[in-house]
Design an enzyme around this catalytic site. Structure first.
Site, mmCIF file in Angstrom:
data_model
loop_
_atom_site.group_PDB
_atom_site.id
_atom_site.type_symbol
_atom_site.label_atom_id
_atom_site.label_comp_id
_atom_site.label_asym_id
_atom_site.label_seq_id
_atom_site.Cartn_x
_atom_site.Cartn_y
_atom_site.Cartn_z
ATOM 1 N N LYS A 44 -16.601 -36.686 -10.263
ATOM 2 C CA LYS A 44 -16.896 -38.048 -9.816
ATOM 3 C C LYS A 44 -16.213 -38.341 -8.487
ATOM 4 O O LYS A 44 -16.344 -39.424 -7.932
ATOM 5 C CB LYS A 44 -16.411 -39.056 -10.877
ATOM 6 C CG LYS A 44 -17.260 -39.115 -12.120
ATOM 7 C CD LYS A 44 -16.625 -39.808 -13.308
ATOM 8 C CE LYS A 44 -16.007 -41.108 -13.103
ATOM 9 N NZ LYS A 44 -15.515 -41.726 -14.365
ATOM 10 N N LYS A 46 -12.958 -38.626 -8.210
ATOM 11 C CA LYS A 46 -11.826 -39.507 -8.505
ATOM 12 C C LYS A 46 -10.634 -38.666 -8.934
ATOM 13 O O LYS A 46 -10.770 -37.701 -9.676
ATOM 14 C CB LYS A 46 -12.180 -40.471 -9.648
ATOM 15 C CG LYS A 46 -13.180 -41.547 -9.282
ATOM 16 C CD LYS A 46 -13.380 -42.537 -10.440
ATOM 17 C CE LYS A 46 -12.762 -43.867 -10.137
ATOM 18 N NZ LYS A 46 -13.100 -44.917 -11.130
HETATM 19 N N1 C2G Z 1 -14.105 -52.833 -14.647
HETATM 20 C C1 C2G Z 1 -14.183 -54.221 -14.777
HETATM 21 N N2 C2G Z 1 -13.411 -55.009 -14.003
HETATM 22 C C2 C2G Z 1 -12.542 -54.466 -13.106
HETATM 23 C C3 C2G Z 1 -12.436 -53.067 -12.994
HETATM 24 C C4 C2G Z 1 -13.229 -52.260 -13.777
HETATM 25 O O1 C2G Z 1 -14.978 -54.736 -15.590
HETATM 26 N N3 C2G Z 1 -11.782 -55.298 -12.346
HETATM 27 C C5 C2G Z 1 -14.971 -51.994 -15.483
HETATM 28 C C6 C2G Z 1 -15.961 -51.172 -14.670
HETATM 29 O O2 C2G Z 1 -17.092 -51.955 -14.326
HETATM 30 C C7 C2G Z 1 -16.305 -50.047 -15.633
HETATM 31 C C8 C2G Z 1 -15.002 -49.877 -16.439
HETATM 32 O O3 C2G Z 1 -14.199 -51.043 -16.175
HETATM 33 O O4 C2G Z 1 -17.355 -50.447 -16.523
HETATM 34 C C9 C2G Z 1 -14.232 -48.637 -16.073
HETATM 35 O O5 C2G Z 1 -14.068 -48.613 -14.674
HETATM 36 P P1 C2G Z 1 -13.569 -47.224 -14.027
HETATM 37 O O6 C2G Z 1 -12.381 -46.732 -14.750
HETATM 38 O O7 C2G Z 1 -13.523 -47.405 -12.541
HETATM 39 O O8 C2G Z 1 -14.764 -46.233 -14.414
HETATM 40 P P2 C2G Z 1 -15.892 -45.658 -13.464
HETATM 41 O O9 C2G Z 1 -15.299 -44.852 -12.377
HETATM 42 O O10 C2G Z 1 -16.776 -46.791 -13.137
HETATM 43 O O11 C2G Z 1 -16.616 -44.584 -14.422
HETATM 44 O O12 C2G Z 1 -20.204 -42.676 -16.865
HETATM 45 C C10 C2G Z 1 -19.617 -43.865 -16.386
HETATM 46 C C11 C2G Z 1 -18.399 -43.579 -15.560
HETATM 47 O O13 C2G Z 1 -17.477 -42.756 -16.245
HETATM 48 C C12 C2G Z 1 -17.752 -44.905 -15.157
#
Ligand code: C2G
Length: 129
Positions: A44, A46
């Protein structure tokens, strides 16, 4: 038994994640969280501060979470939905529309992202001090 699932990295667990879990759990009875493995995070693009085991342990301790599983690839969602008998797939709104194709298997919801908090912001603020 209504089961909800969500996926993510969840590094530096914060209240934005908690509020997502809180709202998802309120939609049913059981919340499953699939946490991206370190290997999948690399795909990803990350790099999490905490490794998979540490992130999974933290998420498992959250009162709204009933089960933590690994997310190892983009394609596992369809199989997970069938195997785990998922009723609702939910993500934050930054993913709006990206998983609509799953709507022939279960309900797909996107919940508003929590403002003014993100793992990236935490890292940059800490780096600034
Ligand atoms: N999120 C949120 N509010 C934030 C930060 C994050 O609602 N202030 C939500 C994101 O929208 C996501 C979840 O928390 O639904 C996890 O975010 P991340 O850890 O950044 O995950 P991501 O990189 O989006 O990976 O297959 C899907 C992926 O693995 C998602």
């Amino acid at each position: 038994m209504k089961t909800i699932i969500t996926y993510g990295t969840f590094d530096l667990f914060h209240f934005g994640h908690v509020r997502l879990f809180q709202r998802l759990k309120a939609m049913g009875d059981r919340l499953i969280v699939c946490v991206s493995t370190d290997e999948f995070n690399a795909k990803k693009g990350k790099a999490a501060f905490f490794n998979y085991q540490q992130r999974a342990e933290i998420i498992a301790a959250c009162r709204y979470v009933d089960l933590v599983l690994p997310e190892t690839n983009w394609e596992q969602k369809r199989e997970d939905i069938e195997r785990l008998d998922i009723d609702i797939f939910g993500m934050g709104s930054d993913w709006q529309g990206k998983f609509d194709h799953l709507s022939n298997q279960c309900k797909v919801v996107y919940l508003d992202r929590t403002g003014n908090i993100s793992t990236t912001e935490i890292k940059s603020n800490l780096g600034a001090n």
